[in-house]
Design an enzyme around this catalytic site. Structure first.
Site, PDB file in Angstrom:
ATOM      1  N   HIS A  74      97.141  11.307  59.474  1.00  0.00           N
ATOM      2  CA  HIS A  74      97.221  12.205  60.812  1.00  0.00           C
ATOM      3  C   HIS A  74      97.282  13.608  60.407  1.00  0.00           C
ATOM      4  O   HIS A  74      98.175  13.953  59.494  1.00  0.00           O
ATOM      5  CB  HIS A  74      98.442  11.852  61.710  1.00  0.00           C
ATOM      6  N   ASP A 131     103.472   8.821  76.040  1.00  0.00           N
ATOM      7  CA  ASP A 131     103.167  10.173  75.377  1.00  0.00           C
ATOM      8  C   ASP A 131     102.117  10.582  76.079  1.00  0.00           C
ATOM      9  O   ASP A 131     101.978  11.977  76.352  1.00  0.00           O
ATOM     10  CB  ASP A 131     102.742   9.735  74.012  1.00  0.00           C
ATOM     11  N   ARG A 187     103.209  18.666  78.669  1.00  0.00           N
ATOM     12  CA  ARG A 187     103.680  19.859  77.981  1.00  0.00           C
ATOM     13  C   ARG A 187     102.701  20.860  77.527  1.00  0.00           C
ATOM     14  O   ARG A 187     102.818  21.972  77.557  1.00  0.00           O
ATOM     15  CB  ARG A 187     103.978  19.118  76.484  1.00  0.00           C
ATOM     16  N   SER A 235     105.756  12.491  69.679  1.00  0.00           N
ATOM     17  CA  SER A 235     104.521  12.276  70.206  1.00  0.00           C
ATOM     18  C   SER A 235     103.551  11.533  69.028  1.00  0.00           C
ATOM     19  O   SER A 235     102.744  10.509  69.398  1.00  0.00           O
ATOM     20  CB  SER A 235     103.742  13.485  70.608  1.00  0.00           C
ATOM     21  N   LYS A 295     102.861   7.182  68.520  1.00  0.00           N
ATOM     22  CA  LYS A 295     101.261   6.479  68.393  1.00  0.00           C
ATOM     23  C   LYS A 295     100.945   5.928  67.155  1.00  0.00           C
ATOM     24  O   LYS A 295     100.336   4.743  67.147  1.00  0.00           O
ATOM     25  CB  LYS A 295     100.223   7.748  68.776  1.00  0.00           C
TER      26      LYS A 295
END
Ligand code: URA
Length: 425
Positions: A85, A164, A171, A186, A190
């Site tokens: 990620h 999320d 946000r 967040s 996931k």
């Protein structure tokens, strides 16, 4: 589950208190169900941004977000699973060559990706520039493709961490994206819900990233590594430079084209370096002994790319979209390129139509910026610095304003900067 008044939870955090497990479980669940209103969660998110959270609070918040939805079970996949990620950058197309490369080395890579918002691009937007390619696949097809091809890049299903999805959108419009506890929970909610066995994080640092300085990036990285490790996911983070865009292409189809160059054994040196560094980390985390540079050179990663694109309805041989309008930015003076600012180039690409202002906006697949120079290059007045591509000519002037200021020409060559800044395990 016990009931609380949202305003008491907000006040507790506003005054610098620590939220209890029961308060966190309640507020995340109640917000997901619409019991806690957007304006209340906005106030709480701002209090969290200003006051922070303890490691216990962050872990509990992450667990509550995971519990808001389903958790995928990838135990039917026989290859070791490992994901990557990136916290988001400009020209960051690394997922595209990396996923098939690591799969070609023997791992299964479940890449649940997102769309771009603001100046950072989204992997799904890039892949959707390939004719026929579908971002959405069901859980069964996802697992089958993971087993058979070893590589899937697709949209996260609605069932994964719905808290999320709702909170991130809030946000985004309340100036609370930058809270480290909220970014960490967040991303990790996931990734943990997706069921991967191992995870490598690419935490971007610099003008084009959420984290502008190294200390904040280190804090984010170690928070995420701890969350992953404590949940049984082998997690490692690399901190990498995002002051300069990655590679020479920033956009959608232009980034796919650059990724194909890498898969064919060429491509810009920084894109290749980061792809190989992340591949080495992913393979080590998955317990696979392989040589990613050798696999890249062999063409096997390109074969896996083609199989991955075909499995999701795409035609890997179809020509990529090309924007209708093309203008260049030329050097106003002679000298050395001292910097190419990632944020400015990201904004220019966004203004050209490569990104979106609101999440429901379409993107232009052909739009983007091509960098004809990199920091350290010598230029003469009148040389081409950048190419701006857009489908609508009216987008070019505003993009040009952003782009012109992003390339700085001076007298002295800049000192060389490292792409890999730190590693946190
Ligand atoms: N990416 C995410 O998924 N969440 C954040 O909060 C920031 C970046």
């Amino acid at each position: 589950m016990s009931e609380f008044a949202a305003v008491d939870v907000i006040r507790a955090k506003r005054d610098g208190g620590e939220l209890s497990d029961a308060q966190i479980d309640w507020v995340v669940d109640a917000y997901t169900k619409g019991v806690v209103a957007d304006e209340q969660m906005s106030a709480l998110a701002m209090a969290i941004l200003l006051r922070g959270m303890t490691p216990r609070e962050i872990a509990r918040w992450t667990a509550a977000m995971i519990a808001s939805g389903e958790r995928l079970d990838l135990s039917s996949v026989t290859r070791p699973t490992v994901d990557k990620h990136s916290t988001g950058g400009v020209g960051d197309k690394i997922t595209l060559p990396l996923t098939p490369l690591v799969a070609a080395c023997g791992a299964a890579v479940p890449q649940l990706s997102g769309r771009g918002l603001g100046h950072t691009g989204g992997t799904l937007d890039k892949l959707e520039s390939i004719a026929g390619w579908q971002a959405t696949i069901g859980n069964d097809a996802f697992k089958r493709q993971l087993q058979e091809v070893g590589a899937v890049i697709c949209a996260a299903g609605d069932g994964l961490a719905p808290a999320d999805r709702k909170l991130y959108a809030l946000r985004d419009v309340t100036g609370t994206v930058e809270a480290i506890p909220l970014i960490a929970s967040s991303i990790m909610s996931k990734k943990i819900a997706e069921g991967t066995g191992a995870l490598v994080l690419d935490v971007k640092v610099g003008s084009g990233a959420f984290m502008k300085d190294l200390d904040a990036a280190r804090e984010l990285a170690s928070t995420m590594v701890r969350l992953g490790t404590d949940s049984g996911v082998r997690t490692v983070a690399l901190l990498t430079d995002m002051n300069t865009p990655l590679g020479r292409a920033v956009g959608n189809a232009v980034e796919v084209a650059e990724s194909l160059e890498v898969l064919a054994g060429g491509g810009p040196a920084d894109v290749v370096e980061l792809t190989l560094a992340l591949a080495a980390e992913m393979l080590a985390a998955a317990g696979i002994d392989a040589d990613p540079a050798g696999v890249l050179a062999s063409g096997k990663a390109m074969d896996t790319w083609r199989a991955m694109i075909r499995a999701q309805g795409g035609d890997p041989s179809a020509p990529l979209p090309v924007a209708r309008e093309n203008e260049v930015v030329r050097a106003a003076s002679s000298g050395v390129v001292t910097s190419v600012d990632a944020y400015g180039i990201g904004l220019a690409a966004w203004r050209l139509g490569a990104g979106r202002a609101r999440k429901e906006d379409p993107v232009s697949f052909g739009a983007g910026v091509l960098l004809r120079v990199r920091p350290g290059d010598r230029v003469q007045a009148g040389d081409v610095l950048l190419e701006l591509r857009a489908d609508e000519a009216g987008r070019i002037p505003a993009a040009r304003d952003e782009a012109v200021g992003a390339v700085v020409i001076g007298e002295k060559a800049p000192s060389t900067t490292n792409l890999l800044l730190d590693r946190i395990a």
